[in-house]
Scaffold this motif. Structure first.
Motif, PDB file in Angstrom:
ATOM      1  N   ALA A   1       3.130  -2.258  -1.629  1.00  0.00           N
ATOM      2  CA  ALA A   1       3.112  -1.044  -1.077  1.00  0.00           C
ATOM      3  C   ALA A   1       1.639  -0.681  -0.545  1.00  0.00           C
ATOM      4  O   ALA A   1       0.521  -1.020  -1.243  1.00  0.00           O
ATOM      5  CB  ALA A   1       3.339   0.136  -2.128  1.00  0.00           C
ATOM      6  N   THR A   2       1.559  -0.255   0.529  1.00  0.00           N
ATOM      7  CA  THR A   2       0.354   0.339   1.112  1.00  0.00           C
ATOM      8  C   THR A   2       0.187   1.701   1.175  1.00  0.00           C
ATOM      9  O   THR A   2       1.214   2.448   0.566  1.00  0.00           O
ATOM     10  CB  THR A   2       0.125  -0.322   2.658  1.00  0.00           C
ATOM     11  OG1 THR A   2       1.160   0.327   3.595  1.00  0.00           O
ATOM     12  CG2 THR A   2       0.397  -2.005   2.742  1.00  0.00           C
ATOM     13  N   ARG A   3      -0.777   2.382   2.020  1.00  0.00           N
ATOM     14  CA  ARG A   3      -0.918   3.947   1.988  1.00  0.00           C
ATOM     15  C   ARG A   3       0.579   4.378   2.816  1.00  0.00           C
ATOM     16  O   ARG A   3       0.640   5.548   2.127  1.00  0.00           O
ATOM     17  CB  ARG A   3      -2.036   4.483   2.580  1.00  0.00           C
ATOM     18  CG  ARG A   3      -2.342   5.852   2.520  1.00  0.00           C
ATOM     19  CD  ARG A   3      -3.878   6.154   2.854  1.00  0.00           C
ATOM     20  NE  ARG A   3      -4.030   6.064   4.323  1.00  0.00           N
ATOM     21  CZ  ARG A   3      -5.147   5.986   4.862  1.00  0.00           C
ATOM     22  NH1 ARG A   3      -6.116   6.018   4.193  1.00  0.00           N
ATOM     23  NH2 ARG A   3      -5.201   5.924   6.309  1.00  0.00           N
ATOM     24  N   ASP A   4       1.065   3.779   3.533  1.00  0.00           N
ATOM     25  CA  ASP A   4       1.828   4.240   4.572  1.00  0.00           C
ATOM     26  C   ASP A   4       3.329   3.544   4.506  1.00  0.00           C
ATOM     27  O   ASP A   4       4.178   3.844   5.344  1.00  0.00           O
ATOM     28  CB  ASP A   4       1.583   4.680   5.899  1.00  0.00           C
ATOM     29  CG  ASP A   4       1.210   3.239   6.580  1.00  0.00           C
ATOM     30  OD1 ASP A   4       1.101   2.309   6.118  1.00  0.00           O
ATOM     31  OD2 ASP A   4       1.072   3.505   7.834  1.00  0.00           O
ATOM     32  N   GLY A   5       3.185   2.383   3.678  1.00  0.00           N
ATOM     33  CA  GLY A   5       4.546   1.620   3.718  1.00  0.00           C
ATOM     34  C   GLY A   5       4.617   0.278   2.917  1.00  0.00           C
ATOM     35  O   GLY A   5       4.008   0.479   1.843  1.00  0.00           O
ATOM     36  N   TYR A   6       4.813  -0.680   3.582  1.00  0.00           N
ATOM     37  CA  TYR A   6       4.977  -1.930   2.788  1.00  0.00           C
ATOM     38  C   TYR A   6       4.403  -3.231   3.536  1.00  0.00           C
ATOM     39  O   TYR A   6       4.386  -3.153   4.812  1.00  0.00           O
ATOM     40  CB  TYR A   6       6.231  -2.310   2.172  1.00  0.00           C
ATOM     41  CG  TYR A   6       6.974  -1.327   1.387  1.00  0.00           C
ATOM     42  CD1 TYR A   6       6.599  -1.470  -0.165  1.00  0.00           C
ATOM     43  CD2 TYR A   6       7.541  -0.368   1.880  1.00  0.00           C
ATOM     44  CE1 TYR A   6       7.095  -0.714  -0.892  1.00  0.00           C
ATOM     45  CE2 TYR A   6       8.280   0.545   0.884  1.00  0.00           C
ATOM     46  CZ  TYR A   6       7.952   0.524  -0.353  1.00  0.00           C
ATOM     47  OH  TYR A   6       8.457   1.418  -1.349  1.00  0.00           O
TER      48      TYR A   6
ATOM     49  N   ARG B   1      -3.349  -0.020  -2.142  1.00  0.00           N
ATOM     50  CA  ARG B   1      -3.032   1.479  -1.830  1.00  0.00           C
ATOM     51  C   ARG B   1      -4.091   2.135  -0.961  1.00  0.00           C
ATOM     52  O   ARG B   1      -3.449   3.354  -0.441  1.00  0.00           O
ATOM     53  CB  ARG B   1      -2.953   2.049  -3.136  1.00  0.00           C
ATOM     54  CG  ARG B   1      -1.793   1.383  -4.032  1.00  0.00           C
ATOM     55  CD  ARG B   1      -1.393   2.331  -5.206  1.00  0.00           C
ATOM     56  NE  ARG B   1      -0.522   1.672  -6.055  1.00  0.00           N
ATOM     57  CZ  ARG B   1      -0.767   0.951  -7.231  1.00  0.00           C
ATOM     58  NH1 ARG B   1      -2.060   1.077  -7.680  1.00  0.00           N
ATOM     59  NH2 ARG B   1       0.149   0.603  -7.949  1.00  0.00           N
ATOM     60  N   GLY B   2      -5.203   1.790  -0.588  1.00  0.00           N
ATOM     61  CA  GLY B   2      -6.012   2.433   0.065  1.00  0.00           C
ATOM     62  C   GLY B   2      -6.182   2.530   1.427  1.00  0.00           C
ATOM     63  O   GLY B   2      -6.877   3.333   2.126  1.00  0.00           O
ATOM     64  N   ARG B   3      -5.348   1.539   2.061  1.00  0.00           N
ATOM     65  CA  ARG B   3      -5.420   1.535   3.540  1.00  0.00           C
ATOM     66  C   ARG B   3      -3.699   1.377   3.834  1.00  0.00           C
ATOM     67  O   ARG B   3      -2.827   1.104   3.407  1.00  0.00           O
ATOM     68  CB  ARG B   3      -5.925   0.357   4.132  1.00  0.00           C
ATOM     69  CG  ARG B   3      -7.669   0.321   3.747  1.00  0.00           C
ATOM     70  CD  ARG B   3      -8.092  -0.999   4.409  1.00  0.00           C
ATOM     71  NE  ARG B   3      -9.539  -1.251   3.746  1.00  0.00           N
ATOM     72  CZ  ARG B   3     -10.668  -1.072   4.433  1.00  0.00           C
ATOM     73  NH1 ARG B   3     -10.374  -0.356   5.614  1.00  0.00           N
ATOM     74  NH2 ARG B   3     -11.752  -1.010   3.803  1.00  0.00           N
ATOM     75  N   THR B   4      -3.468   1.511   5.416  1.00  0.00           N
ATOM     76  CA  THR B   4      -2.261   1.518   5.946  1.00  0.00           C
ATOM     77  C   THR B   4      -1.770   0.227   6.100  1.00  0.00           C
ATOM     78  O   THR B   4      -2.783  -0.789   6.093  1.00  0.00           O
ATOM     79  CB  THR B   4      -2.287   2.374   7.193  1.00  0.00           C
ATOM     80  OG1 THR B   4      -2.959   1.602   8.392  1.00  0.00           O
ATOM     81  CG2 THR B   4      -2.739   3.788   7.147  1.00  0.00           C
ATOM     82  N   THR B   5      -0.500   0.127   6.481  1.00  0.00           N
ATOM     83  CA  THR B   5      -0.119  -1.480   6.654  1.00  0.00           C
ATOM     84  C   THR B   5      -0.573  -2.099   7.851  1.00  0.00           C
ATOM     85  O   THR B   5      -1.180  -3.232   7.839  1.00  0.00           O
ATOM     86  CB  THR B   5       1.602  -1.398   6.908  1.00  0.00           C
ATOM     87  OG1 THR B   5       2.062  -0.897   5.730  1.00  0.00           O
ATOM     88  CG2 THR B   5       2.097  -2.630   7.282  1.00  0.00           C
ATOM     89  N   ALA B   6      -0.857  -1.101   8.840  1.00  0.00           N
ATOM     90  CA  ALA B   6      -1.414  -1.553  10.138  1.00  0.00           C
ATOM     91  C   ALA B   6      -2.887  -2.251   9.754  1.00  0.00           C
ATOM     92  O   ALA B   6      -3.336  -3.164  10.256  1.00  0.00           O
ATOM     93  CB  ALA B   6      -1.516  -0.797  11.232  1.00  0.00           C
ATOM     94  N   GLU B   7      -3.798  -1.475   9.160  1.00  0.00           N
ATOM     95  CA  GLU B   7      -5.222  -1.807   8.753  1.00  0.00           C
ATOM     96  C   GLU B   7      -4.953  -2.855   7.974  1.00  0.00           C
ATOM     97  O   GLU B   7      -5.977  -3.959   8.269  1.00  0.00           O
ATOM     98  CB  GLU B   7      -5.729  -0.540   8.037  1.00  0.00           C
ATOM     99  CG  GLU B   7      -5.964   0.537   8.807  1.00  0.00           C
ATOM    100  CD  GLU B   7      -6.578   1.753   8.054  1.00  0.00           C
ATOM    101  OE1 GLU B   7      -7.107   2.709   8.650  1.00  0.00           O
ATOM    102  OE2 GLU B   7      -6.032   1.997   6.761  1.00  0.00           O
TER     103      GLU B   7
END
Length: 409
Positions: A252-257, A308-314
């Motif tokens: 899991a990331t901040r906004d998805g997987y 968990r601290g960044r988005t999937t794209a990042e």
């Protein structure tokens, strides 16, 4: 067959593609057989799909039929012609013989005994055309204790071991989200047919190609099967994780997987540095591949906390820059919106008479001298090519009308 003053071959449309010199008779249905045949149709072969005539007994109401799922049907049966033919009648079998004399391939996926009962088995048809490549797809093989069992994808997934290694541990067997046994049996059958056609160039003789859903499914187990056959280890479910390498799986990331495949010690070090947790490289229980496999929960928890601290794209951009294999997890709509997928042209656009502008799923292979330029032809209507095909065989309009009235075609 009636006489015809002209050469029936002259009436056939000019076909293009690397397999345009071949004619395939498709007596299969549902998915595995049509999947095999679709390759030939897309590559330019003439494919004549045999269907039961309207009003004849034994009509096809199986999954994959035209009325069950139009999108599936169009995608599966594009670039083919349709001939309605009742092969349970002697007249229908006689027409089939006329077709076979001109054909290169005949493919069927009846239960093993049916073709012999109808008199259209490999020996019977190859007696008419010794160069014919006859292909059979069954559920469990042409002989053996389960030969008579009906074969369906989910059953093959279970009996072939796939469901025992799919899903999360402790949650019971899980079917995968596509009919993989059907699809792989079709692809293996196509490879077998192509191999037989190549061999025919040397021997001048056709042969019988066989595969089954069960065999295809077992072959696709690959390294999981080898663990048992060589090491005596029974693989278990591992969910989204890889059974042999850690950390490899979904996080899991901040906004998805995000899917990560940090395989081997070098990738593990790169991952830790990219995640700003370099101390994990030498953490007790994480210092080598075998240690990480034994302590996968500990390793995965540490990686998950860092992500968990960044988005999937990042994270995707950051990890790829560090040389760590990774990628987002797309829904089907996102798949076809993806820049690389659009570049590859996996959505094959076509103009459909009823549906308008639509796209089908493209073939995942490219040939440099045969670029995919022309749009696919829509799936044929049931029996839409019957009159044309029979006329090419030398049947008169009056005779065709008689055959229709008797539900032979």
């Amino acid at each position: 067959m009636e006489d015809n003053a002209t050469n029936p071959r002259q009436a056939e449309p000019k076909r293009h593609g690397p397999l345009s010199r071949f004619t395939v008779i498709d007596a299969s249905r549902v998915r595995a057989g049509p999947t095999a045949v679709r390759l030939f149709a897309d590559m330019g072969a003439r494919v004549i799909k045999l269907e039961i005539p309207p009003g004849a007994p034994g009509g096809d109401d199986m999954i994959g039929g035209r009325d069950h799922n139009r999108a599936d049907y169009e995608n599966l049966h594009r670039n083919k012609e349709s001939l309605t033919l009742n092969m349970k009648s002697p007249q229908g079998v006689a027409i089939l013989h006329d077709l076979v004399r001109r054909a290169d391939v005949f493919i069927e996926n009846y239960r093993p005994d049916v073709k012999h009962r109808l008199g259209i088995g490999p020996d019977a048809l190859r007696e008419i055309n010794p160069r014919l490549v006859y292909a059979s797809i069954s559920g469990f093989g042409q002989d053996g204790p389960y030969a008579g069992w009906p074969g369906f994808d989910s059953i093959a997934q279970g009996m072939g071991g796939l469901m025992s290694v799919t899903g999360k541990p402790g949650e019971g067997p899980m079917r995968v989200g596509i009919p993989i046994a059907d699809l792989c049996a079709g692809h293996f059958c196509a490879m077998g047919i192509l191999t037989a056609l190549l061999e025919r160039e040397a021997s001048g003789q056709g042969q019988w190609v066989q595969t089954s859903l069960l065999e295809a499914q077992i072959a696709m187990l690959d390294f999981q099967a080898a663990q048992w056959l060589i090491d005596g280890k029974v693989p278990a479910q591992s969910g989204n994780e890889h059974p042999l390498t850690v950390p490899t799986g979904v996080f899991a990331t901040r906004d998805g997987y995000l899917n990560i495949a940090a395989i081997g010690q070098t990738m593990w070090k790169r991952l830790c540095e990219a995640l700003d947790v370099p101390h994990l490289v030498d953490e007790p229980g994480m210092g080598s591949d075998p240690e990480r496999v034994c302590n996968r929960d500990q390793v995965n928890a540490a990686v998950a906390a860092a992500l968990r601290g960044r988005t999937t794209a990042e994270w995707t951009e950051r990890l790829l820059k560090a040389g760590v294999p990774c990628g987002p997890i797309h829904g089907i709509d996102q798949v076809f919106a993806d820049a690389q997928v659009r570049h590859l042209g996996m959505a094959w656009p076509m103009r459909h008479a009823e549906l308008g502008e639509v796209s089908l799923v493209g073939q995942p292979m490219r040939l440099s001298r045969y670029p995919r330029e022309a749009p696919p032809r829509m799936a044929p209507e049931q029996g839409g090519d019957t009159d044309t095909i029979l006329a090419e065989l030398g049947y008169s309009a009056a005779r065709i009308a008689e055959l229709r009235a008797a539900f032979i075609v």
